[in-house]
Structures are given as C-alpha cells and as structure tokens.
Design an enzyme around this catalytic site. Structure first.
Site, PDB file in Angstrom:
ATOM      1  N   GLU B  54      31.387   3.955  -9.508  1.00  0.00           N
ATOM      2  CA  GLU B  54      32.039   4.394  -8.079  1.00  0.00           C
ATOM      3  C   GLU B  54      31.986   3.137  -7.089  1.00  0.00           C
ATOM      4  OE1 GLU B  54      30.031   6.022  -9.965  1.00  0.00           O
ATOM      5  OE2 GLU B  54      30.675   8.131 -10.138  1.00  0.00           O
ATOM      6  N   PHE B 116      22.569  21.395  -9.008  1.00  0.00           N
ATOM      7  CA  PHE B 116      22.638  20.135  -9.736  1.00  0.00           C
ATOM      8  C   PHE B 116      23.785  19.442  -9.329  1.00  0.00           C
ATOM      9  CE2 PHE B 116      25.594  18.265 -13.422  1.00  0.00           C
ATOM     10  CZ  PHE B 116      24.380  17.367 -13.912  1.00  0.00           C
ATOM     11  N   GLN B 117      23.582  18.106  -9.224  1.00  0.00           N
ATOM     12  CA  GLN B 117      24.276  17.051  -8.551  1.00  0.00           C
ATOM     13  C   GLN B 117      24.711  17.392  -7.057  1.00  0.00           C
ATOM     14  OE1 GLN B 117      27.752  16.248 -11.443  1.00  0.00           O
ATOM     15  NE2 GLN B 117      26.294  14.617 -12.263  1.00  0.00           N
ATOM     16  N   LYS B 166      33.282  22.369  -4.226  1.00  0.00           N
ATOM     17  CA  LYS B 166      34.014  22.699  -5.451  1.00  0.00           C
ATOM     18  C   LYS B 166      34.846  24.023  -5.453  1.00  0.00           C
ATOM     19  CE  LYS B 166      34.337  22.670 -10.257  1.00  0.00           C
ATOM     20  NZ  LYS B 166      33.649  22.568 -11.830  1.00  0.00           N
ATOM     21  N   MET B 482      22.569 -19.340  -2.719  1.00  0.00           N
ATOM     22  CA  MET B 482      22.234 -19.469  -1.364  1.00  0.00           C
ATOM     23  C   MET B 482      20.609 -18.854  -0.932  1.00  0.00           C
ATOM     24  SD  MET B 482      23.488 -19.950   1.757  1.00  0.00           S
ATOM     25  CE  MET B 482      25.070 -19.630   1.914  1.00  0.00           C
TER      26      MET B 482
HETATM   27  C1  LIG Z   1      23.531  -6.694  -2.981  1.00  0.00           C
HETATM   28  C2  LIG Z   1      22.849  -7.838  -2.473  1.00  0.00           C
HETATM   29  N1  LIG Z   1      21.669  -8.268  -2.715  1.00  0.00           N
HETATM   30  C3  LIG Z   1      20.992  -9.462  -2.452  1.00  0.00           C
HETATM   31  C4  LIG Z   1      21.822 -10.240  -1.550  1.00  0.00           C
HETATM   32  C5  LIG Z   1      20.840 -11.435  -1.219  1.00  0.00           C
HETATM   33  N2  LIG Z   1      21.570 -12.758  -1.477  1.00  0.00           N
HETATM   34  C6  LIG Z   1      22.520 -13.381  -0.790  1.00  0.00           C
HETATM   35  S1  LIG Z   1      23.477 -14.643  -1.610  1.00  0.00           S
HETATM   36  C7  LIG Z   1      22.292 -14.295  -2.787  1.00  0.00           C
HETATM   37  C8  LIG Z   1      22.670 -15.332  -4.184  1.00  0.00           C
HETATM   38  C9  LIG Z   1      24.006 -15.153  -4.643  1.00  0.00           C
HETATM   39  O1  LIG Z   1      24.179 -15.803  -5.805  1.00  0.00           O
HETATM   40  P1  LIG Z   1      25.426 -16.323  -6.416  1.00  0.00           P
HETATM   41  O2  LIG Z   1      26.428 -14.959  -6.629  1.00  0.00           O
HETATM   42  O3  LIG Z   1      25.125 -16.777  -7.651  1.00  0.00           O
HETATM   43  O4  LIG Z   1      26.221 -17.198  -5.457  1.00  0.00           O
HETATM   44  P2  LIG Z   1      25.551 -18.744  -5.014  1.00  0.00           P
HETATM   45  O5  LIG Z   1      25.013 -18.485  -3.823  1.00  0.00           O
HETATM   46  O6  LIG Z   1      25.007 -19.393  -6.123  1.00  0.00           O
HETATM   47  O7  LIG Z   1      27.046 -19.171  -4.789  1.00  0.00           O
HETATM   48  C10 LIG Z   1      21.492 -13.253  -2.810  1.00  0.00           C
HETATM   49  C11 LIG Z   1      20.571 -12.879  -3.733  1.00  0.00           C
HETATM   50  C12 LIG Z   1      22.983  -9.752  -1.260  1.00  0.00           C
HETATM   51  N3  LIG Z   1      23.564 -10.550  -0.339  1.00  0.00           N
HETATM   52  N4  LIG Z   1      23.765  -8.817  -1.750  1.00  0.00           N
END
Ligand SMILES: Cc1ncc(C[n+]2csc(CCOP(=O)(O)OP(=O)(O)O)c2C)c(N)n1
Lengths: 163, 573
Positions: B54, B116-117, B166, B482
């Site tokens: 979803e 349920f749900q 529903k 990042m």
């Molecule tokens: C759902 C979610 N969980 C955690 C984060 C925190 N976060 C921001 S950037 C990042 C790393 C992203 O890694 P990647 O997709 O490999 O991209 P890169 O920065 O290496 O280009 C994280 C864990 C987020 N933004 N969204």
C-alpha cells in the site's frame, strides 16, 4: 500572556479532536477548553484559554482557521469581553463549620445545591479569579471534591461572533 | 439509467471517480473494499493499478499528482491497508500534494469493537491529512467524495482521506453528484491584498540587491510561466528550493542554484546579503535558511507571498506579507510593474550581479573528474545530457537526492519529483511508476541509492505487470551515504550502522523480475550504459552504478549553523 480564544465550528463528530490534536501536535498550551452546540444545532461554540507569546497566539489562530470544520475564530482577549466559569465544590459541613461554610457561599454569591447532614455541594459562577478566591477562602481540609467547567467567554456589547 | 435509479455505495464510489475524470486508481484489495473492487470490475473507465504494498500505491498516486495537473487517487483496505499507507500520506501532506485516499472500514455496526482489521483510520491519519471523513450514511457518500476532491485541490493543497465502512458500500442510494459543495467553513483566499501588493512592488523596484526565492508553491499553483516572466523582466537573481526546482529555468544565468543545507555558495550568500528578499510559495524551512537567528541577523526586507497565512511569519518575521494564490499575486505584481516606468537602479543591480558572479566563480559544485571511481555527480550529469534535460526525474532520500537536485538542471516545473518535507526513503520507484502512468510516453528515471531502493523494491513487480519502462539509476556506494556523511563530519567518523552489508546482486534481482539489469563499474562506461538503457524504450532497466563510497555532498551547512557557514569540501574537515 493569557488569551481566550472563541471558535465557531461545525458540530460534527471529530471536530473537537481536530482542535485538541492541533494543540498537542504543535505544542500549544490548553488551560481550559469548553464546547457545546449553539442555538443553531449545526454549530458548536468552543472557548479555549491558552497562554503564549503574541507570535504563538498568532500561529494558533491561523492554524485553527486552517481546520476545515472551523468557521470562525476570535481572540476575545483582544477586546472587552466577559468570562465566566462554573464550579461545583463538595465540602465537609459539620458542627460549627456548617454555618461558616454557608456564610462563605453567600459572600461569594454561591448557592448550596445539595445537602446531607455531613456535606454541602456549593455552586459558584464567576471569573477564574473569583473561583480561585473562594477555594483560598475556605479551609482546604474541608474540600472533598471540586469540578470546574473551564471558561466560557463572550464579547461585550455589539461584539458578536456569528456566521 | 433513469434519474432516480439507486446504486450501491460501491457503485457510487466508482461513479464519483468517473465524474472526477479519474483515469487511474492505485490500490490494493482486502475484505473491507471488496464491494468497491467488484464495482471497478464491472466498468472500464477507471483503471486500477495493483501495487505490491500500500505504501507504493500512495507514493505512486502522490507522484501522479506532482507530475501532472490531475489528482492521484488510491484505494486501500481497512486496518493494515491503512497503516501501510500512512507513510505515503504523511509524505504527501508535508509537501502539500493534492491526493484522495479511499479507505475501507469495518461495517458501521462493528466500529469500536476491535473488529477484524479495524483501526481508527480517521484518528490515525488526522494529523497527516488536510482533512478526512468517515462516511456512515450511503446518502452522503457522493457529496463527501466531491468535497474530498474539492478540498484536496483548492487553497493550500493536500491529501484528503475518505473512510468508507463496508456496509455503506453495500447499501443503496440515488446517485447524484453535486456540481458544487459550498462550505461555510472553507473559503480559501485567492486574491492578494491590493495595498500589500502595491507596497511589495515599490519595495521590489527600489531594491539594490534583490533576490527572488521560490518554493513548492510556485509548482503547485502552476505559475512557473509567471515566475519566469517576473524574473526575466526584472533581471533579478533567482533561487528555487528543493521543492521548487524547475519553476525557473535552471539553464539561465539568473538561476543561482538551490539554497539551503546543500545549496550553492552563491545562492546562500545572496539569500543572506540581499536587501530585498522576495519569497514566493516558500516557507523558510529549516533546511533552507539554516539557523533562524543567524538568518535574521542579516538586515533585509522580506516580501512573502503564500496561500497559507500560517506559513507567514512562522519561522521568520516578514515585512510585507501577501496571502493569496501565488499565481494571481504574481500576475498582479507583473501588471503593476508594467504599468510604471520605474525600474531598479541598473548600476546597483550590475554591482550586485558582479558580486554574485564572484561567488559563483568559487565553483562550489566542482568534483574530481579524473577519479578512477565513478563519481555519482558524473552519473547525474551524463543522465542530464543523454535526456536533453527533458526527463522526469524521481529520487529517493540521501546523498543521491542532493546530487540529482544539484546536477540535473531542471528547466520545467513538475519534472523533479522527490520527498522534500518528510524525506521518505523508498519513494523513488513508486514515484517513477506514478509519473510513468501520468505520462506514458515520457522518459522517467529514478535516481536512488542501494538503501532507499530496498524500501519499496517490491514495486519492480508492478513495473513488470504494467510494463512501466522506468529507468532506475542506483548510485550504489554501499553505505547509508547521507548518514555516513553526517557521522564523518559530526560524529568523529564513527560509522555506526551506516554500512549495508549483504546487498543483493541487483542485476540478477532485476532480471528475476523480468527486467534488464546492468552493473557499471568504470567511469568510462557510464555514458554508454545510460544511452543503452534509454534506448530500451519499452523496458524497465535497473542500472547499478558502483560509485565512490567516500564521496560527500558539498556545499554543506551543518544543522543549526548559519547559511553562510558552509563547508565547501572534504579539505575543510
Ligand atoms: C524511511 C527513512 N528512514 C530513515 C531515513 C534516514 N536517512 C536519510 S538518508 C539515509 C541513507 C540513504 O542511503 P541510500 O539510499 O543508500 O542513499 P545515499 O545517501 O547513499 O545516496 C537514511 C537512512 C529516511 N530519510 N527515511
């Protein structure tokens, strides 16, 4: 600063939680909140007493206005207004305190609305300061229970909040 | 059908979608929505796109809205269907994206009994929607759905959810789609205050160091044309936020790049040193202005145009607030400027530009072009070249997102699709699906990272089912890049849990879904691979670029710092 915010909103399920949710989500303060339908059953009137800087109050009114079910918002404290709160106090009333308690209620223009041989229940209306003063004036040890409605407010004179 | 024929609630839902000219609904079935799915089965005007989770449905519908002038719609079942949708709804909400979410609910008589749900959908989603409804009476269904579309697209847009038990979908009522749904409590202001606009125009025309700063509001109100006209007639520098990229053409010299945490040196210095800042459909977000106290220390006058009064003076005090639709306000500003001969002092403006060009000459986006390793910036540049700058680009969240924003130069609005406000990893692939559904003939590329892509990876299967030829560019640095960058800069290079071990073989993975997989390891192969992938017009292609794991995004304004306190490269660490 303390502000009294009056809100007209659609009398719909969930409208109250939208307002309450807004305050908690954005970290605004609620001192009291009262709500009930108006003479037009499709509308509710809510009074919220809150405390905040001018900037915060400005954000509060803006965010309230943003809620889809909110029809109108005014900050009553911006102009002359009247505020009232209702308090019910149940006190221990025995011996010589029984007479004293009745006298205090009369001084504060309260009414005794329920009586047993050991208790009185006193009804008191006024602004917050008056109700606080009553609590201060009687012997705290005698208070069994207090219930306060929270503040309702209305503008003075021609100041009207209406659709 | 006769005028008074009764339809079931489910049929009414579908008729409403038809009345709104909805062509596509992204969704996933379950018990509470089976009547609705049955009604969908019996017609062919509204097409349903079956996702694999979803969250993917909501993101896809969100991107459908972001990339087009239509409204994305999604349909999910009660309980887990709704909770899976929550991330997507919050993502759309934070970026003010219009969207309608239809959710199934347990029958009215079962509500509140832990059926349920069952979940309190209206309660769970209340803080992350513009508005939501629970429809308890089938006779109110059509008008409620009409309201949902109306609220979603007007004023400051946003997602609106309609929760439908529903039994309501089974009961019958006469179908009538109201032409209008007047609401005494909802009347968005469109026209700006004339007096305020006049003041703003005077301020603009007497500016000596002007700066135009625009955000997502310009995209949402479709006023990119007006913005280009305004900037061009004045000759002012212009910056677009992450949410506003493409609103002003990036190929023009007047575009000084993106502002903020990973904005350009010239954009950030111009934001700080201008004497008149014109903010249009932007909200002085913490990622854009850095430390608000430091931002306010710099003396300048600020004009702020926005449809939402609560965005004004929220983080920064402004001098001339104008509440209104930014398109209508800009049209009026342009009209008033045309009506006068007064123009900003050309010598002052020339001096200002000289200063900006000096800042620009720092070349803050430079990177090592002779590296043996693939530089992620290089991949984005080559993609830009190979697509003539004319593709729809989606991204996930992380370093790759910033490189995409910095290096793919958007000349048109609604081409750059990303999660700016919530910063949701996982959006990239479903975003690309939503865009491709809205623009079947367009080139759609998803710039992602090996961590983000795995958050909605299952949608590769949806791409297969609907033959969505999206191009995935995985900038695979083997890290939560990042996160690693912040840890390097702020946490003494202690890389706590930011290394992703046990990555899949992305080539085989793509192939197992029936797609084309490619792995690119050398800079010399980057361009060829991209061109080859783009030539496979009818196929989903997954390009796994093994990029330099140590590369960082520059410039960088650390959280809490002032905008001018930028780190420009690793040598400054
Ligand atoms: C759902 C979610 N969980 C955690 C984060 C925190 N976060 C921001 S950037 C990042 C790393 C992203 O890694 P990647 O997709 O490999 O991209 P890169 O920065 O290496 O280009 C994280 C864990 C987020 N933004 N969204």
């Amino acid at each position: 600063m303390r502000h009294i915010i009056s809100i007209l909103l659609e009398n719909e399920a969930g409208a109250l939680s939208r307002v309450a949710g807004l305050f908690s989500a954005r970290g605004y303060n609620i001192e009291t909140l009262t709500v009930a339908p108006t003479e037009d059953a499709s509308l509710s009137r809510m009074t919220i007493v809150t405390v905040g800087s001018d900037d915060v109050i400005e954000q509060i009114t803006k965010h309230l206005n943003r809620l889809i079910e909110v029809v109108k918002v005014v900050d009553l404290s911006e102009g002359s207004h009247i505020e009232r709160e209702l308090m019910l106090v149940k006190v221990r009333a025995t011996g010589k305190e029984r007479e004293e308690m009745k006298r205090m209620a009369e001084i504060f223009r309260g009414r005794v609305i329920d009586v047993t041989d050991k208790t009185y229940t006193i009804e008191l209306t006024g602004d917050v300061a008056k109700l606080d003063a009553f609590i201060e004036a009687i012997d705290r040890a005698l208070i069994l229970e207090t219930v306060r409605t929270g503040v309702s407010g209305i503008g003075r004179g021609e100041r009207v909040l209406k659709v | 059908m006769s005028a008074n024929e009764e339809l079931t609630g489910a049929e009414i839902v579908v008729r409403c979608l038809q009345e709104e000219n909805v062509e596509h609904v992204f969704g996933y079935p379950g018990g509470a929505v089976l009547y609705i799915y049955d009604a969908l089965f019996n017609q062919d005007r509204v097409k349903h796109i079956l996702v694999r989770h979803e969250q993917g449905a909501v993101h896809a519908a969100d991107a459908y809205s972001r990339s087009s002038d239509r409204i994305g719609v999604c349909l999910v079942t009660s309980g887990p269907g709704v909770t899976n949708a929550v991330t997507g709804i919050a993502t759309a909400y934070l970026d003010s994206i219009p969207m309608v979410i239809l959710t199934g609910q347990v029958p009215t008589h079962a509500i509140g009994l832990d059926a349920f749900q069952e979940c309190d959908t209206v309660g769970i989603t209340r803080p992350i929607v513009k508005h939501n409804f629970l429809v308890k009476d089938v006779r109110e269904l059509a008008a409620t759905i009409r309201k949902a579309f109306y609220i979603a697209r007007t004023g400051r847009p946003g997602p609106v959810l309609v929760d439908i038990p529903k039994d309501v979908t089974a009961k019958k009522a006469v179908f009538q789609y109201p032409a209008e749904v007047p609401m005494r409590s909802y009347n968005p202001v469109l026209k700006g205050h004339t007096g305020q606009i006049k003041k703003a125009v005077q301020m603009i025309l007497s500016a000596r160091r002007p700066m135009i700063y625009t955000g997502g509001g310009v995209i949402l109100s479709d006023s990119s044309r007006e913005l280009n006209e305004l900037v061009d007639m004045l000759g002012f520098p212009c910056t677009n936020t992450l949410m506003g990229l493409g609103a002003y053409k990036a190929s023009d010299r007047k575009f000084v790049g993106m502002p903020g945490m990973h904005g350009t040196y010239e954009a950030n210095l111009a934001m700080q040193n201008c004497d008149v800042l014109v903010a249009i459909g932007a909200r002085f977000d913490d990622r854009v202005i850095g430390n608000p106290a430091d931002f306010a220390k710099h003396q300048r006058q600020i004009i702020h145009i926005d449809i939402d009064p609560s965005s004004i003076s929220k983080r920064v005090k402004v001098d001339v607030p104008i509440v209104g639709d930014v398109k209508e306000v800009m049209i009026e500003v342009i009209r008033q400027i045309r009506a006068t001969d007064v123009r900003p002092d050309p010598r002052a403006l020339a001096d200002w530009w000289k200063q900006i060009e000096e800042w620009r000459s720092r070349d803050c986006l430079k990177y090592d072009r002779s590296s043996e390793k693939i530089k992620p910036q290089y991949v984005v540049e080559k993609l830009w070249e190979a697509t003539g700058g004319d593709a729809f680009i989606t991204s996930d969240v992380g370093q790759h997102q910033m490189w995409a924003a910095q290096f793919y130069r958007f000349d048109k609005p609604r081409r750059w699709i990303n999660s700016g406000g919530l910063g949701t990893m996982g959006v990239g692939l479903p975003y690309a699906m939503g865009v491709q559904m809205a623009h079947p003939q367009a080139t759609v590329a998803c710039i992602t990272g090996e961590a983000s892509i795995q958050m909605c990876l299952q949608e590769l299967s949806t791409c297969k089912q609907y033959r969505l030829p999206v191009k995935v560019l995985n900038l695979n640095n083997g890290y939560l890049g990042m996160v690693r960058q912040w840890q390097q800069i702020e946490y003494g290079s202690r890389y706590s849990e930011s290394y992703i071990e046990a990555l899949p073989d992305f080539v085989k993975l793509a192939e197992s879904y029936g797609h084309i997989g490619m792995q690119i390891t050398r800079p010399a192969d980057v361009e060829g691979a991209i061109r080859e992938a783009l030539s496979r017009k009818d196929r989903t292609v997954f390009m796994d670029f093994l990029t330099d794991p140590a590369e960082n995004v520059w410039p960088m304004v650390q959280a809490g710092k002032g905008l001018t306190q930028m780190l420009l490269g690793s040598e400054e660490l």
